[in-house]
Write a protein that holds these residues in place. Structure first.
Motif, PDB file in Angstrom:
ATOM      1  N   TYR A   7      -6.398  -1.100  49.515  1.00  0.00           N
ATOM      2  CA  TYR A   7      -5.959  -0.987  51.398  1.00  0.00           C
ATOM      3  C   TYR A   7      -5.143  -0.987  51.734  1.00  0.00           C
ATOM      4  CZ  TYR A   7      -9.207  -1.503  55.189  1.00  0.00           C
ATOM      5  OH  TYR A   7      -9.759  -1.472  56.706  1.00  0.00           O
ATOM      6  N   LEU A  14       0.573   4.184  55.849  1.00  0.00           N
ATOM      7  CA  LEU A  14       0.741   5.186  56.823  1.00  0.00           C
ATOM      8  C   LEU A  14       1.154   4.476  57.672  1.00  0.00           C
ATOM      9  CD1 LEU A  14      -1.289   7.575  57.577  1.00  0.00           C
ATOM     10  CD2 LEU A  14      -3.251   6.094  57.478  1.00  0.00           C
ATOM     11  N   PHE A  19       4.211   4.837  62.255  1.00  0.00           N
ATOM     12  CA  PHE A  19       5.528   4.350  63.491  1.00  0.00           C
ATOM     13  C   PHE A  19       6.679   5.633  63.734  1.00  0.00           C
ATOM     14  CE2 PHE A  19       9.263   2.291  63.875  1.00  0.00           C
ATOM     15  CZ  PHE A  19       9.308   2.288  64.953  1.00  0.00           C
TER      16      PHE A  19
ATOM     17  N   ALA B  43      -9.094  -5.492  57.717  1.00  0.00           N
ATOM     18  CA  ALA B  43      -9.849  -4.678  59.099  1.00  0.00           C
ATOM     19  C   ALA B  43      -9.030  -4.744  60.251  1.00  0.00           C
ATOM     20  CB  ALA B  43     -11.014  -4.644  59.631  1.00  0.00           C
ATOM     21  N   GLY B  45      -5.585  -5.836  59.981  1.00  0.00           N
ATOM     22  CA  GLY B  45      -4.412  -5.392  59.486  1.00  0.00           C
ATOM     23  C   GLY B  45      -4.291  -3.817  59.836  1.00  0.00           C
ATOM     24  N   PHE B  46      -5.239  -3.068  59.065  1.00  0.00           N
ATOM     25  CA  PHE B  46      -5.368  -1.560  59.112  1.00  0.00           C
ATOM     26  C   PHE B  46      -5.332  -0.837  60.777  1.00  0.00           C
ATOM     27  CE2 PHE B  46      -7.619   2.098  57.144  1.00  0.00           C
ATOM     28  CZ  PHE B  46      -6.568   2.477  56.468  1.00  0.00           C
ATOM     29  N   ALA B  49      -1.430  -1.780  61.844  1.00  0.00           N
ATOM     30  CA  ALA B  49      -0.637  -1.648  60.735  1.00  0.00           C
ATOM     31  C   ALA B  49      -0.801   0.350  61.782  1.00  0.00           C
ATOM     32  CB  ALA B  49      -0.653  -1.533  59.822  1.00  0.00           C
ATOM     33  N   ILE B  50      -1.861   0.560  61.639  1.00  0.00           N
ATOM     34  CA  ILE B  50      -2.010   2.042  62.318  1.00  0.00           C
ATOM     35  C   ILE B  50      -1.995   2.331  63.225  1.00  0.00           C
ATOM     36  CG2 ILE B  50      -3.219   4.306  61.487  1.00  0.00           C
ATOM     37  CD1 ILE B  50      -4.246   2.494  58.609  1.00  0.00           C
ATOM     38  N   ASN B  51      -2.683   1.596  63.987  1.00  0.00           N
ATOM     39  CA  ASN B  51      -3.492   2.364  65.622  1.00  0.00           C
ATOM     40  C   ASN B  51      -3.071   3.440  65.318  1.00  0.00           C
ATOM     41  OD1 ASN B  51      -3.250   1.127  68.168  1.00  0.00           O
ATOM     42  ND2 ASN B  51      -1.222   1.888  68.269  1.00  0.00           N
ATOM     43  N   ALA B  52      -4.194   4.094  65.437  1.00  0.00           N
ATOM     44  CA  ALA B  52      -4.260   5.754  64.601  1.00  0.00           C
ATOM     45  C   ALA B  52      -5.641   5.474  64.784  1.00  0.00           C
ATOM     46  CB  ALA B  52      -3.348   6.756  64.421  1.00  0.00           C
ATOM     47  N   SER B  55      -6.461   9.237  62.433  1.00  0.00           N
ATOM     48  CA  SER B  55      -6.242   9.012  60.731  1.00  0.00           C
ATOM     49  C   SER B  55      -6.689   7.608  59.913  1.00  0.00           C
ATOM     50  CB  SER B  55      -4.960   8.684  60.889  1.00  0.00           C
ATOM     51  OG  SER B  55      -4.346   7.082  61.514  1.00  0.00           O
ATOM     52  N   ALA B  59      -8.550   7.985  56.824  1.00  0.00           N
ATOM     53  CA  ALA B  59      -8.215   7.216  55.215  1.00  0.00           C
ATOM     54  C   ALA B  59      -9.362   6.532  54.221  1.00  0.00           C
ATOM     55  CB  ALA B  59      -7.050   6.000  55.804  1.00  0.00           C
ATOM     56  N   VAL B  73      -2.792   8.568  51.909  1.00  0.00           N
ATOM     57  CA  VAL B  73      -1.682   8.671  53.267  1.00  0.00           C
ATOM     58  C   VAL B  73      -0.971  10.114  53.573  1.00  0.00           C
ATOM     59  CG1 VAL B  73       0.842   7.692  53.041  1.00  0.00           C
ATOM     60  CG2 VAL B  73      -0.580   6.333  52.075  1.00  0.00           C
ATOM     61  N   GLY B  76      -3.619  11.450  56.401  1.00  0.00           N
ATOM     62  CA  GLY B  76      -3.634  10.441  57.257  1.00  0.00           C
ATOM     63  C   GLY B  76      -2.413  11.068  58.183  1.00  0.00           C
ATOM     64  N   LEU B  77      -1.176  10.647  58.059  1.00  0.00           N
ATOM     65  CA  LEU B  77       0.244  11.655  58.120  1.00  0.00           C
ATOM     66  C   LEU B  77       0.255  12.431  58.810  1.00  0.00           C
ATOM     67  CD1 LEU B  77       3.265   9.797  55.738  1.00  0.00           C
ATOM     68  CD2 LEU B  77       2.389   9.224  58.897  1.00  0.00           C
ATOM     69  N   ASN B  80      -1.676  12.495  61.830  1.00  0.00           N
ATOM     70  CA  ASN B  80      -1.468  12.318  63.181  1.00  0.00           C
ATOM     71  C   ASN B  80       0.415  12.440  63.630  1.00  0.00           C
ATOM     72  OD1 ASN B  80      -2.517   9.915  63.441  1.00  0.00           O
ATOM     73  ND2 ASN B  80      -1.892   8.525  62.235  1.00  0.00           N
ATOM     74  N   PHE B 107       5.764   2.366  69.264  1.00  0.00           N
ATOM     75  CA  PHE B 107       4.547   1.666  68.437  1.00  0.00           C
ATOM     76  C   PHE B 107       3.147   1.472  68.617  1.00  0.00           C
ATOM     77  CE2 PHE B 107       2.485  -2.398  66.316  1.00  0.00           C
ATOM     78  CZ  PHE B 107       2.696  -1.496  64.727  1.00  0.00           C
ATOM     79  N   SER B 110       0.069   5.878  72.465  1.00  0.00           N
ATOM     80  CA  SER B 110      -1.598   6.358  71.607  1.00  0.00           C
ATOM     81  C   SER B 110      -1.912   7.436  72.543  1.00  0.00           C
ATOM     82  CB  SER B 110      -2.964   5.426  72.090  1.00  0.00           C
ATOM     83  OG  SER B 110      -3.102   4.984  73.828  1.00  0.00           O
TER      84      SER B 110
END
Lengths: 107, 231
Positions: A7, A14, A19, B43, B45-46, B49-52, B55, B59, B73, B76-77, B80, B107, B110
């Motif tokens: 995870y 990702l 980013f 949850a 952190g996820f 880190a990704i903020n989208a 995706s 994932a 990965v 998800g990319l 995005n 960063f 959105s």
């Protein structure tokens, strides 16, 4: 249940990749001059990307069978009309959600 | 051009109606993360880190099915990849910002912050604000409310009835932003072509239907504008 190491690795990779995609043009913009055609195309990005997200979300996803399946498309239509008339984001969202709930209740 | 504080606050203020849609979106993502067995911090952190959201949801879904790391990965990319388009479109408006600031703006870029800011920059009074700080204000407000939603979702999201269909607030937000932005015939044709192709290409894997629709729309708008200019 998901393995937590896996995870975090997904979050890291990702997150980093996303980013880099976001930062790409923002990073190079003062060092690169884009060709005229590219600059002209940039104007159509919002008018293209957003409908490409909206149309499948409204017509294909999260739809129930039968008449209730009409709730999302009709609610979206009401929202489009509200947006044209008022150009107000809040009014648009609220009229769409209200229409959705109303139709779900009566259909 | 007005001051940076004024511009930041204008961006944040203009985003208030959109935040109504962000909280449920974050909530859904947080709730799904927690449902996958993650702790609150996992949850969050996820999400950070990704903020989208789209995706993240894809994932999580793939991880539930024990897909390999590369597949999760890459999927998800690909979802995005649309951020390339936002990045290209917004970049000229942000170039007065020093590099570290631009990295921060990248960063927190959105869908919602992009849509809001570009709509303002294309308006006649768009130049009255400091554009990077206007965007910063809007993107921060979106990011904070998305995070708040994720915290709620990770803790209590499972008790909200699915019948409310809160996720529908997301396409409604986009409708609210895009409709006023369609001001002339090329833009209208771009929107029509994009929606139509996205509809028929929806079955493609990795959300490629979205990319196909977007690219078709952009080319349609560009060609329509060239044609109108010639007539």
């Amino acid at each position: 249940m998901t393995d937590s190491e896996y995870y975090w690795l997904v979050a890291l990779l990702l997150g980093l990749g996303t980013f880099l995609i976001r930062f790409s043009f923002i990073l190079v913009v003062d060092r690169v001059t884009f060709p005229e055609a590219v600059v002209r195309m940039l104007r159509f990005i919002p008018a293209s990307v957003l409908p490409a997200i909206i149309v499948p979300a409204v017509l294909l996803h999260g739809t129930d069978g039968g008449p209730v399946g009409l709730a999302r498309p009709v609610a979206a239509l009401v929202a489009v009309l509200a947006a044209r008339k008022t150009r107000n984001i809040l009014v648009t969202i609220l009229s769409g959600m209200a229409t959705l709930w109303l139709l779900r209740a009566i259909l | 051009m007005n001051g940076i504080k004024y511009s930041f606050l204008s961006g944040a203020r203009d985003s208030i109606p959109i935040l109504l849609g962000m909280v449920p979106f974050g909530l859904i993502c947080g709730a799904v993360s927690a449902g996958a067995g993650m702790s609150l911090w996992g949850a969050l952190g996820f999400t950070w880190a990704i903020n989208a959201g789209a995706s993240q949801l894809a994932a999580l879904q793939l991880m539930e099915h024990h897909a390999s790391l590369a597949v999760v990965v890459l999927t998800g990319l690909i979802i995005n990849l649309r951020f390339f388009m936002y990045s290209a479109s917004i970049a000229p408006h942000l170039k007065t910002m020093p590099l570290p600031g631009r990295a921060l703006l990248g960063f927190i870029l959105s869908d919602q912050a992009y849509a809001l800011a570009i709509a303002r920059f294309h308006r006649e009074d768009g130049g009255e604000v400091n554009k990077p700080f206007y965007f910063f204000g809007a993107a921060m407000a979106v990011w904070v409310s998305y995070s708040i939603g994720a915290v709620f979702g990770a803790s209590v999201g499972t008790i909200i009835p699915p019948a409310w269909d809160l996720g529908f607030a997301v396409p409604l937000t986009f409708i609210a932003v895009v409709v006023p932005a369609i001001k002339d015939r090329p833009a209208g044709l771009a929107a029509l072509a994009a929606g139509l192709v996205a509809y028929f290409a929806d079955g493609l894997p990795y959300n490629l239907g979205l990319m196909a629709g977007a690219v078709t729309g952009i080319l349609t708008g560009y060609l329509a504008e060239r044609r109108l200019a010639r007539d």
